[in-house]
Design a protein around this motif. Structure first.
Motif, PDB file in Angstrom:
ATOM      1  N   ASP A  55      30.867 -31.165 -23.214  1.00 49.49           N
ATOM      2  CA  ASP A  55      31.574 -30.083 -23.229  1.00 49.49           C
ATOM      3  C   ASP A  55      32.976 -30.117 -24.203  1.00 49.49           C
ATOM      4  OD1 ASP A  55      33.484 -27.630 -22.605  1.00 49.49           O
ATOM      5  OD2 ASP A  55      32.531 -27.445 -20.830  1.00 49.49           O
ATOM      6  N   ASP A  56      33.299 -29.580 -25.184  1.00 51.06           N
ATOM      7  CA  ASP A  56      34.140 -29.695 -25.994  1.00 51.06           C
ATOM      8  C   ASP A  56      35.559 -29.216 -25.362  1.00 51.06           C
ATOM      9  OD1 ASP A  56      32.744 -30.691 -28.283  1.00 51.06           O
ATOM     10  OD2 ASP A  56      32.217 -28.617 -29.053  1.00 51.06           O
ATOM     11  N   GLU A  57      35.554 -28.081 -24.607  1.00 51.11           N
ATOM     12  CA  GLU A  57      36.902 -27.917 -24.141  1.00 51.11           C
ATOM     13  C   GLU A  57      37.226 -28.735 -22.857  1.00 51.11           C
ATOM     14  OE1 GLU A  57      37.799 -23.637 -21.885  1.00 51.11           O
ATOM     15  OE2 GLU A  57      37.470 -23.490 -24.230  1.00 51.11           O
ATOM     16  N   GLN A  58      36.305 -29.172 -21.846  1.00 52.32           N
ATOM     17  CA  GLN A  58      36.522 -29.827 -20.864  1.00 52.32           C
ATOM     18  C   GLN A  58      35.653 -30.921 -20.519  1.00 52.32           C
ATOM     19  OE1 GLN A  58      36.770 -26.569 -17.855  1.00 52.32           O
ATOM     20  NE2 GLN A  58      38.818 -27.476 -17.495  1.00 52.32           N
ATOM     21  N   PRO A  59      35.867 -32.139 -21.442  1.00 49.64           N
ATOM     22  CA  PRO A  59      34.804 -33.309 -21.055  1.00 49.64           C
ATOM     23  C   PRO A  59      35.079 -33.842 -19.882  1.00 49.64           C
ATOM     24  CG  PRO A  59      36.478 -33.923 -22.751  1.00 49.64           C
ATOM     25  CD  PRO A  59      36.729 -32.297 -22.368  1.00 49.64           C
ATOM     26  N   ARG A  60      33.948 -34.209 -19.318  1.00 51.19           N
ATOM     27  CA  ARG A  60      33.933 -34.764 -17.845  1.00 51.19           C
ATOM     28  C   ARG A  60      32.859 -35.488 -17.582  1.00 51.19           C
ATOM     29  NH1 ARG A  60      33.695 -29.116 -14.687  1.00 51.19           N
ATOM     30  NH2 ARG A  60      35.795 -28.889 -15.222  1.00 51.19           N
ATOM     31  N   LEU A  61      33.118 -36.532 -16.411  1.00 51.52           N
ATOM     32  CA  LEU A  61      31.767 -37.217 -16.039  1.00 51.52           C
ATOM     33  C   LEU A  61      31.477 -36.828 -14.678  1.00 51.52           C
ATOM     34  CD1 LEU A  61      32.882 -40.783 -17.288  1.00 51.52           C
ATOM     35  CD2 LEU A  61      31.258 -39.303 -18.264  1.00 51.52           C
ATOM     36  N   GLY A  62      30.380 -36.716 -14.138  1.00 53.74           N
ATOM     37  CA  GLY A  62      29.904 -36.227 -12.927  1.00 53.74           C
ATOM     38  C   GLY A  62      28.978 -35.239 -12.868  1.00 53.74           C
ATOM     39  N   GLU A  63      28.716 -34.504 -11.691  1.00 57.85           N
ATOM     40  CA  GLU A  63      27.894 -33.360 -11.305  1.00 57.85           C
ATOM     41  C   GLU A  63      28.049 -32.661 -10.127  1.00 57.85           C
ATOM     42  OE1 GLU A  63      23.723 -34.186 -11.000  1.00 57.85           O
ATOM     43  OE2 GLU A  63      24.307 -36.321 -10.039  1.00 57.85           O
ATOM     44  N   TRP A 114      28.109 -31.937 -18.760  1.00 65.10           N
ATOM     45  CA  TRP A 114      29.263 -31.823 -18.591  1.00 65.10           C
ATOM     46  C   TRP A 114      30.153 -32.979 -19.749  1.00 65.10           C
ATOM     47  CZ3 TRP A 114      30.376 -27.632 -16.353  1.00 65.10           C
ATOM     48  CH2 TRP A 114      29.386 -27.241 -15.362  1.00 65.10           C
ATOM     49  N   PHE A 115      29.650 -33.894 -20.076  1.00 64.03           N
ATOM     50  CA  PHE A 115      30.237 -35.075 -20.868  1.00 64.03           C
ATOM     51  C   PHE A 115      30.166 -34.581 -22.438  1.00 64.03           C
ATOM     52  CE2 PHE A 115      30.105 -38.507 -23.754  1.00 64.03           C
ATOM     53  CZ  PHE A 115      31.199 -39.290 -23.154  1.00 64.03           C
ATOM     54  N   GLU A 171      33.858 -34.501  -7.742  1.00 64.93           N
ATOM     55  CA  GLU A 171      32.904 -33.847  -8.428  1.00 64.93           C
ATOM     56  C   GLU A 171      32.921 -34.381  -9.759  1.00 64.93           C
ATOM     57  OE1 GLU A 171      30.838 -29.712  -7.965  1.00 64.93           O
ATOM     58  OE2 GLU A 171      32.948 -29.476  -8.665  1.00 64.93           O
ATOM     59  N   PHE A 172      33.969 -34.482 -10.381  1.00 66.34           N
ATOM     60  CA  PHE A 172      34.111 -34.634 -11.748  1.00 66.34           C
ATOM     61  C   PHE A 172      35.383 -35.518 -11.990  1.00 66.34           C
ATOM     62  CE2 PHE A 172      31.969 -30.577 -12.012  1.00 66.34           C
ATOM     63  CZ  PHE A 172      30.941 -31.002 -12.807  1.00 66.34           C
ATOM     64  N   LEU A 173      35.228 -36.541 -12.981  1.00 61.51           N
ATOM     65  CA  LEU A 173      36.300 -37.226 -13.561  1.00 61.51           C
ATOM     66  C   LEU A 173      36.490 -36.736 -14.625  1.00 61.51           C
ATOM     67  CD1 LEU A 173      38.264 -39.483 -13.677  1.00 61.51           C
ATOM     68  CD2 LEU A 173      36.670 -40.981 -14.777  1.00 61.51           C
ATOM     69  N   GLU A 174      37.648 -36.074 -14.774  1.00 57.49           N
ATOM     70  CA  GLU A 174      38.252 -35.067 -16.113  1.00 57.49           C
ATOM     71  C   GLU A 174      38.605 -36.080 -17.155  1.00 57.49           C
ATOM     72  OE1 GLU A 174      37.750 -32.021 -16.577  1.00 57.49           O
ATOM     73  OE2 GLU A 174      37.424 -31.089 -14.417  1.00 57.49           O
ATOM     74  N   LEU A 175      37.894 -35.851 -18.508  1.00 55.03           N
ATOM     75  CA  LEU A 175      38.604 -36.777 -19.467  1.00 55.03           C
ATOM     76  C   LEU A 175      39.656 -36.258 -20.338  1.00 55.03           C
ATOM     77  CD1 LEU A 175      34.719 -38.176 -20.594  1.00 55.03           C
ATOM     78  CD2 LEU A 175      36.450 -39.049 -18.988  1.00 55.03           C
TER      79      LEU A 175
END
Length: 192
Positions: free
Chosen positions: A111-119, A108-109, A59-63
């Motif tokens: 989000d300061d606490e959990q930046p991520r790519l996807g949906e 999502w990208f 769903e997401f690639l967590e950064l």
């Protein structure tokens, strides 16, 4: 059948022990290759513990490594893969597994606490049962899954929480119009 949002699945073995009575389990927010879950594929661990087969969709690639609370579970300062997604586990074979992107905002990208790519994404498959194969029909023009509510339920499913909500005016007419394009079906035996 069960559905469970495991919120990263920090403890897959313990979680699997709680799912022992399910023959089919839909899993949300599962990690694969994340430091906070010891770089494991948490869906695969749970499936192995229960002797089940599984499908997983990213769903997401967590950064990052996760929220401040989740950092306490990290033994490493990097993610091997950084995948976060949804899973499906079953005691019988999964036929034609699929992943379906769900439409929505891609905030999502930032989000300061959990930046991520996807949906958001859904994962599914045809499941063999004693009555035949159960599958979900999807009309791509509608851009989302819309399960049909049983007539006696007096409502429609709220996908977010699994509870019934009142039908809006005109819903009966719209429901009959879309009856052929959406709903659970038992292969070869008509509507459930």
């Amino acid at each position: 059948m069960g559905a469970w949002n495991l919120e990263r699945c920090l403890f897959p073995e313990a979680s699997a022990a709680h799912a022992g009575d399910c023959d089919l389990l839909l899993l949300s927010e599962m990690d694969h290759g994340m430091a906070r879950t010891k770089q494991r594929n948490t869906t695969a661990v749970m499936a192995a513990e229960q002797g089940m087969v599984y499908a997983y969709a990213v769903e997401f690639l967590e950064l990052g490594l996760g929220s401040p609370i989740e950092l306490q579970f990290c033994d490493e300062d990097r993610n091997a893969l950084g995948y976060h997604g949804n899973g499906l586990m079953a005691r019988s074979a999964l036929r034609a597994p699929f992943a379906l992107r769900l439409w929505g905002r891609r905030q999502w990208f930032f989000d300061d606490e959990q930046p991520r790519l996807g949906e958001r994404i859904a994962v599914g498959a045809r499941i063999e049962t004693s009555g035949g194969a159960v599958h979900r029909r999807f009309d791509p023009s509608r851009k989302r899954l819309r399960p049909r509510a049983p007539a006696e339920a007096g409502g429609r499913p709220d996908r977010r929480a699994g509870r019934r909500v009142p039908r809006p005016a005109g819903a009966d007419r719209r429901r009959s119009q879309h009856r052929q394009s959406c709903g659970w079906r038992l292969a070869g035996r008509g509507a459930l």
